[in-house]
Motif scaffolding. Structure first.
Motif, mmCIF file in Angstrom:
data_model
loop_
_atom_site.group_PDB
_atom_site.id
_atom_site.type_symbol
_atom_site.label_atom_id
_atom_site.label_comp_id
_atom_site.label_asym_id
_atom_site.label_seq_id
_atom_site.Cartn_x
_atom_site.Cartn_y
_atom_site.Cartn_z
ATOM 1 N N ASP A 37 0.871 -1.182 0.000
ATOM 2 C CA ASP A 37 0.000 0.000 0.000
ATOM 3 C C ASP A 37 0.910 1.235 0.000
ATOM 4 O O ASP A 37 0.987 1.972 0.974
ATOM 5 C CB ASP A 37 -0.939 -0.011 1.202
ATOM 6 C CG ASP A 37 -2.084 0.967 1.048
ATOM 7 O OD1 ASP A 37 -2.149 1.650 0.004
ATOM 8 O OD2 ASP A 37 -2.904 1.071 1.961
ATOM 9 N N ILE A 38 1.621 1.386 -1.127
ATOM 10 C CA ILE A 38 2.591 2.476 -1.262
ATOM 11 C C ILE A 38 1.930 3.700 -1.878
ATOM 12 O O ILE A 38 0.909 3.589 -2.557
ATOM 13 C CB ILE A 38 3.810 2.028 -2.108
ATOM 14 C CG1 ILE A 38 3.380 1.463 -3.463
ATOM 15 C CG2 ILE A 38 4.630 0.986 -1.350
ATOM 16 C CD1 ILE A 38 4.513 1.037 -4.373
ATOM 17 N N ASP A 39 2.500 4.873 -1.612
ATOM 18 C CA ASP A 39 1.926 6.125 -2.103
ATOM 19 C C ASP A 39 2.090 6.290 -3.609
ATOM 20 O O ASP A 39 1.178 6.736 -4.288
ATOM 21 C CB ASP A 39 2.556 7.322 -1.382
ATOM 22 C CG ASP A 39 2.170 7.358 0.085
ATOM 23 O OD1 ASP A 39 1.070 6.883 0.432
ATOM 24 O OD2 ASP A 39 2.976 7.861 0.891
ATOM 25 N N ASP A 40 3.260 5.935 -4.120
ATOM 26 C CA ASP A 40 3.517 6.074 -5.547
ATOM 27 C C ASP A 40 3.031 4.829 -6.294
ATOM 28 O O ASP A 40 2.751 3.795 -5.692
ATOM 29 C CB ASP A 40 5.017 6.278 -5.802
ATOM 30 C CG ASP A 40 5.529 7.579 -5.193
ATOM 31 O OD1 ASP A 40 4.759 8.555 -5.169
ATOM 32 O OD2 ASP A 40 6.678 7.594 -4.724
ATOM 33 N N GLU A 41 2.954 4.925 -7.598
ATOM 34 C CA GLU A 41 2.525 3.783 -8.412
ATOM 35 C C GLU A 41 3.501 2.618 -8.309
ATOM 36 O O GLU A 41 3.099 1.461 -8.337
ATOM 37 C CB GLU A 41 2.362 4.195 -9.881
ATOM 38 C CG GLU A 41 1.141 5.042 -10.140
ATOM 39 C CD GLU A 41 -0.168 4.308 -9.879
ATOM 40 O OE1 GLU A 41 -0.264 3.109 -10.220
ATOM 41 O OE2 GLU A 41 -1.081 4.935 -9.322
ATOM 42 N N ARG A 115 2.021 -0.562 -6.704
ATOM 43 C CA ARG A 115 0.990 -0.358 -5.685
ATOM 44 C C ARG A 115 -0.012 -1.516 -5.747
ATOM 45 O O ARG A 115 -0.427 -1.930 -6.826
ATOM 46 C CB ARG A 115 0.271 0.969 -5.924
ATOM 47 C CG ARG A 115 -0.792 1.254 -4.864
ATOM 48 C CD ARG A 115 -1.579 2.488 -5.168
ATOM 49 N NE ARG A 115 -0.717 3.670 -5.176
ATOM 50 C CZ ARG A 115 -0.955 4.742 -5.913
ATOM 51 N NH1 ARG A 115 -1.997 4.799 -6.715
ATOM 52 N NH2 ARG A 115 -0.137 5.773 -5.859
ATOM 53 N N HIS A 116 -0.329 -2.071 -4.609
ATOM 54 C CA HIS A 116 -1.276 -3.176 -4.424
ATOM 55 C C HIS A 116 -0.755 -4.533 -4.897
ATOM 56 O O HIS A 116 -1.508 -5.508 -4.893
ATOM 57 C CB HIS A 116 -2.640 -2.876 -5.053
ATOM 58 C CG HIS A 116 -3.199 -1.570 -4.620
ATOM 59 N ND1 HIS A 116 -3.361 -1.217 -3.302
ATOM 60 C CD2 HIS A 116 -3.602 -0.499 -5.331
ATOM 61 C CE1 HIS A 116 -3.848 0.004 -3.228
ATOM 62 N NE2 HIS A 116 -4.001 0.467 -4.445
ATOM 63 N N GLU A 117 0.514 -4.601 -5.290
ATOM 64 C CA GLU A 117 1.095 -5.895 -5.657
ATOM 65 C C GLU A 117 1.193 -6.778 -4.418
ATOM 66 O O GLU A 117 1.456 -6.308 -3.310
ATOM 67 C CB GLU A 117 2.489 -5.680 -6.258
ATOM 68 C CG GLU A 117 3.166 -6.952 -6.708
ATOM 69 C CD GLU A 117 4.510 -6.705 -7.398
ATOM 70 O OE1 GLU A 117 5.264 -7.677 -7.543
ATOM 71 O OE2 GLU A 117 4.789 -5.555 -7.778
ATOM 72 N N ARG A 118 1.002 -8.077 -4.606
ATOM 73 C CA ARG A 118 1.170 -9.033 -3.511
ATOM 74 C C ARG A 118 2.660 -9.166 -3.213
ATOM 75 O O ARG A 118 3.440 -9.505 -4.096
ATOM 76 C CB ARG A 118 0.558 -10.378 -3.896
ATOM 77 C CG ARG A 118 -0.947 -10.272 -4.127
ATOM 78 C CD ARG A 118 -1.555 -11.566 -4.581
ATOM 79 N NE ARG A 118 -0.970 -11.992 -5.848
ATOM 80 C CZ ARG A 118 -0.962 -13.238 -6.307
ATOM 81 N NH1 ARG A 118 -1.506 -14.203 -5.612
ATOM 82 N NH2 ARG A 118 -0.415 -13.527 -7.464
ATOM 83 N N ILE A 119 3.050 -8.876 -1.958
ATOM 84 C CA ILE A 119 4.477 -8.805 -1.633
ATOM 85 C C ILE A 119 4.931 -9.839 -0.609
ATOM 86 O O ILE A 119 6.130 -10.094 -0.480
ATOM 87 C CB ILE A 119 4.864 -7.399 -1.118
ATOM 88 C CG1 ILE A 119 4.003 -7.014 0.086
ATOM 89 C CG2 ILE A 119 4.775 -6.378 -2.243
ATOM 90 C CD1 ILE A 119 4.512 -5.808 0.851
#
Length: 154
Positions: A37-41, A115-119
């Motif tokens: 859930d990062i701010d940038d893309e 952003r929103h990638e499963r990490i």
């Protein structure tokens, strides 16, 4: 095969995390995928570098005796070299802050997450708190104090 369930209360810290909650990929999945859930893309991690990745969630594990464990996603680690930096992250049952996943880039080139990638994946597992007993001697075993490589390669 049925996987046991336990109530897991999730507090969404940002609307973007509510729209992309942790989830299991298949009915037989052991772990819930945590998302960036990062701010940038995107966020790029240099070779050998670590990055703190917010997930936008905090949790409360309702079942006594369980804790949360954050593991690397096998594909992300094996194919792309992005692993949980400390090996396994522990989410104590009394922790109520945001889950932050530290990723380590073990690849020889920069790696980018979106952003929103499963990490990473969150697994709930039982924990046992030991009662420490000081002794002068330990019980005998066949192995004894034999350490690394003691049992051979095969």
């Amino acid at each position: 095969m049925s996987i046991p369930t336990s109530a897991l209360r999730i507090k969404f810290l940002r609307e973007s995390s509510r729209a992309n909650p942790p989830s299991v990929a298949t009915p037989g999945s052991a772990g819930m995928d945590l998302r960036a859930d990062i701010d940038d893309e995107t966020l790029t991690i240099a070779p050998g570098a670590r990055a703190a990745i917010p997930t936008g969630i905090a949790i409360e594990i309702e079942t006594p005796g369980l804790a949360g464990f954050v593991y690397s996603r096998s594909g992300l680690g094996a194919k792309h070299g992005l692993t949980v930096a400390q090996g396994v992250g522990v989410i104590d049952p009394d922790y109520r802050g945001e889950i932050i996943v530290w990723l380590l880039n073990t690849a020889d080139e920069p790696r980018t997450i979106s952003r929103h990638e499963r990490i990473a994946q969150l697994i709930l597992a039982p924990v046992v708190r030991p009662v420490v007993i000081a002794v002068e001697e330990l019980g005998d075993t066949r192995r004894g104090s034999g350490g690394f490589g003691h049992s051979g390669k095969v």
